[in-house]
Design a protein around this motif. Structure first.
Motif, PDB file in Angstrom:
ATOM      1  N   GLU A   2       0.821  -1.211   0.000  1.00  0.00           N
ATOM      2  CA  GLU A   2       0.000   0.000   0.000  1.00  0.00           C
ATOM      3  C   GLU A   2       0.855   1.261   0.000  1.00  0.00           C
ATOM      4  O   GLU A   2       0.648   2.150  -0.805  1.00  0.00           O
ATOM      5  CB  GLU A   2      -0.911  -0.003   1.223  1.00  0.00           C
ATOM      6  CG  GLU A   2      -1.932   1.110   1.198  1.00  0.00           C
ATOM      7  CD  GLU A   2      -2.906   0.978   2.345  1.00  0.00           C
ATOM      8  OE1 GLU A   2      -3.122   1.974   3.034  1.00  0.00           O
ATOM      9  OE2 GLU A   2      -3.439  -0.137   2.540  1.00  0.00           O
ATOM     10  N   GLN A   3       1.804   1.355   0.927  1.00  0.00           N
ATOM     11  CA  GLN A   3       2.644   2.543   1.005  1.00  0.00           C
ATOM     12  C   GLN A   3       4.082   2.127   1.230  1.00  0.00           C
ATOM     13  O   GLN A   3       4.411   1.600   2.280  1.00  0.00           O
ATOM     14  CB  GLN A   3       2.189   3.461   2.143  1.00  0.00           C
ATOM     15  CG  GLN A   3       3.056   4.694   2.336  1.00  0.00           C
ATOM     16  CD  GLN A   3       3.105   5.584   1.105  1.00  0.00           C
ATOM     17  OE1 GLN A   3       2.095   5.919   0.528  1.00  0.00           O
ATOM     18  NE2 GLN A   3       4.292   5.953   0.660  1.00  0.00           N
ATOM     19  N   ARG A   5       8.237   2.926   1.536  1.00  0.00           N
ATOM     20  CA  ARG A   5       9.081   3.909   2.205  1.00  0.00           C
ATOM     21  C   ARG A   5      10.488   3.824   1.618  1.00  0.00           C
ATOM     22  O   ARG A   5      10.805   2.908   0.877  1.00  0.00           O
ATOM     23  CB  ARG A   5       9.155   3.632   3.711  1.00  0.00           C
ATOM     24  CG  ARG A   5       7.823   3.571   4.414  1.00  0.00           C
ATOM     25  CD  ARG A   5       7.308   4.940   4.741  1.00  0.00           C
ATOM     26  NE  ARG A   5       6.134   4.832   5.607  1.00  0.00           N
ATOM     27  CZ  ARG A   5       4.999   5.427   5.336  1.00  0.00           C
ATOM     28  NH1 ARG A   5       4.850   6.147   4.263  1.00  0.00           N
ATOM     29  NH2 ARG A   5       3.972   5.309   6.159  1.00  0.00           N
ATOM     30  N   ASN A  98       8.014  -4.949  -5.601  1.00  0.00           N
ATOM     31  CA  ASN A  98       7.510  -4.293  -4.399  1.00  0.00           C
ATOM     32  C   ASN A  98       8.643  -3.642  -3.615  1.00  0.00           C
ATOM     33  O   ASN A  98       8.430  -2.649  -2.921  1.00  0.00           O
ATOM     34  CB  ASN A  98       6.815  -5.311  -3.483  1.00  0.00           C
ATOM     35  CG  ASN A  98       5.753  -6.091  -4.204  1.00  0.00           C
ATOM     36  OD1 ASN A  98       5.964  -7.257  -4.551  1.00  0.00           O
ATOM     37  ND2 ASN A  98       4.613  -5.474  -4.455  1.00  0.00           N
ATOM     38  N   SER A 128       4.834   5.337  -4.954  1.00  0.00           N
ATOM     39  CA  SER A 128       4.328   5.229  -3.584  1.00  0.00           C
ATOM     40  C   SER A 128       4.194   3.791  -3.094  1.00  0.00           C
ATOM     41  O   SER A 128       4.266   3.540  -1.898  1.00  0.00           O
ATOM     42  CB  SER A 128       2.994   5.946  -3.450  1.00  0.00           C
ATOM     43  OG  SER A 128       2.018   5.320  -4.254  1.00  0.00           O
ATOM     44  N   GLY A 129       4.021   2.829  -3.978  1.00  0.00           N
ATOM     45  CA  GLY A 129       3.841   1.447  -3.559  1.00  0.00           C
ATOM     46  C   GLY A 129       5.105   0.621  -3.569  1.00  0.00           C
ATOM     47  O   GLY A 129       5.038  -0.601  -3.488  1.00  0.00           O
ATOM     48  N   GLU A 131       8.971  -0.069  -1.873  1.00  0.00           N
ATOM     49  CA  GLU A 131       9.950   0.158  -0.806  1.00  0.00           C
ATOM     50  C   GLU A 131      11.322   0.252  -1.457  1.00  0.00           C
ATOM     51  O   GLU A 131      11.702  -0.614  -2.243  1.00  0.00           O
ATOM     52  CB  GLU A 131       9.917  -1.021   0.179  1.00  0.00           C
ATOM     53  CG  GLU A 131      10.645  -0.791   1.456  1.00  0.00           C
ATOM     54  CD  GLU A 131       9.800  -0.076   2.510  1.00  0.00           C
ATOM     55  OE1 GLU A 131      10.348   0.207   3.584  1.00  0.00           O
ATOM     56  OE2 GLU A 131       8.595   0.194   2.264  1.00  0.00           O
ATOM     57  N   ASP A 148      12.816   7.831   4.833  1.00  0.00           N
ATOM     58  CA  ASP A 148      11.859   7.638   5.923  1.00  0.00           C
ATOM     59  C   ASP A 148      12.485   6.933   7.114  1.00  0.00           C
ATOM     60  O   ASP A 148      12.014   7.071   8.237  1.00  0.00           O
ATOM     61  CB  ASP A 148      10.668   6.813   5.424  1.00  0.00           C
ATOM     62  CG  ASP A 148       9.955   7.510   4.286  1.00  0.00           C
ATOM     63  OD1 ASP A 148       9.375   8.579   4.524  1.00  0.00           O
ATOM     64  OD2 ASP A 148      10.008   6.985   3.150  1.00  0.00           O
TER      65      ASP A 148
END
Length: 172
Positions: A2-3, A5, A98, A128-129, A131, A148
């Motif tokens: 989803e989000q 970093r 991902n 945004s999706g 890492e 982050d």
């Protein structure tokens, strides 16, 4: 995911690549797809052997001459790093992965093998999706500020100081 970093593993201590490998294996074990690009390296390693056992869950590539530390050739080393950076950009935006790990990219950036500011631009362009994990000593202040999560490995004591060479399965 989803989000995603941006994570940075830097500092003079041992464990930056090891942490990134652990994260990659954990992610693959949960069904995520990982791109693991290694800068400044061009040799067989234990992690590449494990990645190969995981099928298409982890795609791994090396971008280095293998001589960066003992017999550097700035032009050849920069060409290898730039090729890796272009592959990393493509992996980051491909929609296939991902997690994108760029192992030792901070060192390549520090040595001037990447275009100035390009690593920061990559961090800022991260979808945004996804890492993004950047490892290596000498992470720039700008990259760390944009990340982050920043972990600094600090060497307190290391057996290299007593002359112990890198050991297969431990350091490579």
């Amino acid at each position: 995911m989803e989000q995603g970093r941006t994570q940075v593993y830097t500092g003079s201590g041992k464990g930056k690549t090891t942490a990134a490998v652990g994260l990659a294996v954990r992610a693959a074990g949960t069904g995520l797809h990982v791109y693991f690009g290694q800068f400044m390296k061009n040799n067989p390693t234990g992690e590449l052997n494990v990645f190969a056992l995981m099928g298409d869950a982890i795609a791994a590539e090396q971008y280095g001459t293998g001589r960066e530390l003992d017999a550097p050739d700035a032009e050849a080393d920069a060409r290898a790093a730039q090729a890796g950076f272009e592959a990393a950009q493509a992996a980051l935006t491909s929609g296939r992965y991902n997690i994108v790990v760029l192992d030792e990219v901070n060192v390549a950036d520090h040595l001037g093998y990447l275009e100035p500011g390009s690593l920061l631009e990559l961090v800022q362009a991260r979808p945004s999706g996804v890492e993004l994990v950047l490892t290596g000593r000498y992470a720039s202040e700008e990259v760390m500020a944009a990340a982050d999560l920043v972990t600094e490995m600090r060497e307190v004591k290391h057996y290299f100081a007593s002359g112990t060479p890198a050991r297969r399965g431990i350091e490579f």
